[in-house]
Design an enzyme around this catalytic site. Structure first.
Site, mmCIF file in Angstrom:
data_model
loop_
_atom_site.group_PDB
_atom_site.id
_atom_site.type_symbol
_atom_site.label_atom_id
_atom_site.label_comp_id
_atom_site.label_asym_id
_atom_site.label_seq_id
_atom_site.Cartn_x
_atom_site.Cartn_y
_atom_site.Cartn_z
ATOM 1 N N GLU A 142 0.831 -1.218 0.000
ATOM 2 C CA GLU A 142 0.000 0.000 0.000
ATOM 3 C C GLU A 142 0.867 1.270 0.000
ATOM 4 O OE1 GLU A 142 -0.054 -2.605 2.048
ATOM 5 O OE2 GLU A 142 -1.985 -2.854 3.041
ATOM 6 N N ALA A 187 11.522 -37.293 -7.602
ATOM 7 C CA ALA A 187 11.627 -37.471 -9.053
ATOM 8 C C ALA A 187 11.720 -38.961 -9.292
ATOM 9 C CB ALA A 187 12.864 -36.770 -9.578
ATOM 10 N N THR A 210 20.958 -39.533 1.559
ATOM 11 C CA THR A 210 21.018 -38.787 0.278
ATOM 12 C C THR A 210 22.335 -38.033 0.195
ATOM 13 O OG1 THR A 210 18.634 -38.561 0.045
ATOM 14 C CG2 THR A 210 19.970 -36.878 -1.022
ATOM 15 N N ARG A 250 20.202 -23.024 -8.422
ATOM 16 C CA ARG A 250 21.035 -22.653 -9.584
ATOM 17 C C ARG A 250 20.116 -22.377 -10.763
ATOM 18 N NH1 ARG A 250 23.027 -27.066 -7.208
ATOM 19 N NH2 ARG A 250 22.738 -28.464 -8.966
ATOM 20 N N SER A 270 14.108 -41.655 0.060
ATOM 21 C CA SER A 270 13.019 -42.597 0.224
ATOM 22 C C SER A 270 12.629 -42.797 1.685
ATOM 23 C CB SER A 270 13.451 -43.917 -0.410
ATOM 24 O OG SER A 270 12.465 -44.888 -0.224
#
Ligand SMILES: Nc1c(/N=C/[C@H](O)[C@H](O)[C@H](O)COP(=O)(O)O)[nH]c(=O)[nH]c1=O
Length: 360
Positions: free
Chosen positions: A52, A154, A196, A207, A292
């Protein structure tokens, strides 16, 4: 333009800043006088002017007797700038259209009351659904004080995220992986498990060709087992490690003094404890990239608000390939988490499916 179109413009302007205003919500404002737009503004960064303020500065004296379309109830608190409700009153606007009220119960409705006491007409609800969706994560955090959790995986068409040897390069296309970086850019934090980190050695930075913000990298590592040369221990972005109460924090911290280690009181990491700790640290949105076992924990405890499944047109096969959601299988299909598909879109050769747990 109609009032719906003016509010749609304010909503578009707000949507263009999603991810850059945290910990504040994204807000847009449009000032109109005599059927002409005389001011447009959005909140661009926490600590800077509200939407605003920008729109009314552009409108100037001409705003008197005009109307303003704002996507969130004008504030009544003193931040970097005076309360927006007071500014609207000072500019003597005739009418204020508000898409949705502030979710914070402490202030909800206070801005409206102040405007109406000053004799300004207020209409609430124009574009409300889109306004609620636009700040969904912020509203969720305000209500629960826990981060809004998005699970990302994925996978191949048969739901595999890696081969039995752990290979996963690549499942989805460049385009799909670029979309993942857009999600990283708008999230406060990204989370993966130690497996992972050990298997993929990811950077977990944003990136994008046009640049972007690196989310805080959060690693769940019960025993502080990641290797000292792991890329997420670099100083390109912040990294927090959450470990159990048996981990040797002293040794780890002496080797990596720039890494924030949060030791939980229990020997096992419970997702609910992780979310409480991150909520206390002000993390509003959390992007969980797996793997997982981590996804399995979030799903089992039903502690996620959205999942983004990137599915490649590939079939891997193999009962021993890595599945998107690990952990223990429930015995009965009735114990599955019931979701609703909110969108399915093609990205290059892949599809991105977004689903959310059915509203409780
Ligand atoms: N294997 C695939 C993915 N793999 C995702 C894994 O988490 C992987 O370690 C990280 O995404 C790597 O992060 P960084 O690029 O080093 O920052 N994610 C995808 O979207 N598609 C795939 O094919």
């Amino acid at each position: 333009m109609t009032k719906e179109e003016y509010m749609a413009l304010a909503l578009s302007v707000a949507e263009s800043t999603i991810g850059q205003t945290s910990p504040n919500p994204s807000v847009g404002a449009v000032v109109v006088k005599g059927g002409r737009i005389i001011g447009i503004g959005s909140h661009l960064q926490a600590g800077k002017e509200h939407a605003e303020v920008h729109a009314l500065a552009q409108a100037g004296e001409g705003a008197e007797g005009g109307e303003i379309y704002v996507t969130l109830e004008p504030c009544v608190h003193f931040g970097k700038t005076p309360p927006c409700a007071d500014l609207i009153i000072k500019h003597k606007l005739k009418k204020v259209y508000i898409a949705c009220l502030d979710p914070n119960p402490a202030v909800a409705g206070k801005g409206v009351a102040k405007l109406e006491q000053a004799g300004i007409e207020v209409e609430i609800g124009l574009g409300e659904a889109r306004a609620l969706e636009l700040n969904r994560k912020f509203f969720y955090f305000m209500k629960t004080r826990r981060p809004y959790v998005t699970l990302k995986a994925a996978m191949t068409l048969d739901g595999k995220t890696a081969t039995s040897s752990g290979d996963s390069k690549w499942i989805t296309s460049e385009e799909a992986r670029l979309d993942v970086h857009k999600e990283r850019d708008i999230h406060d934090a990204i989370l993966v498990g130690s497996q992972t980190v050990i298997k993929d050695n990811p950077q977990l930075t944003t990136r994008l060709p046009q640049g972007g913000k690196n989310p805080i990298r959060i690693i769940l590592d019960t025993n502080l087992s990641i290797h000292d040369d792991a890329r997420i221990l670099d100083q390109v972005a912040s990294t927090w490690i959450i470990c159990g109460n048996k981990a040797d924090v002293e040794t780890f911290s002496s080797n990596h003094p720039h890494i924030e280690v949060m030791q939980l009181p229990a020997d096992k990491i419970r997702i609910s404890d992780v979310l409480d700790v991150l909520g206390e640290k002000g993390v509003q949105s959390l992007y969980v990239e797996g793997g997982s076992t981590i996804h399995g924990a979030f799903v089992r405890e039903q502690l996620f608000q959205e999942c983004h499944w990137y599915i490649a047109p590939k079939l891997l096969g193999g009962a021993n390939a890595i599945t998107a959601v690990g952990g223990e299988s429930p015995l009965f299909m009735n114990d599955a988490s019931s979701l609703t598909f909110t969108s399915v879109e093609q990205i290059g050769p892949d599809i991105k499916v977004v689903a959310r747990p059915k509203e409780a």
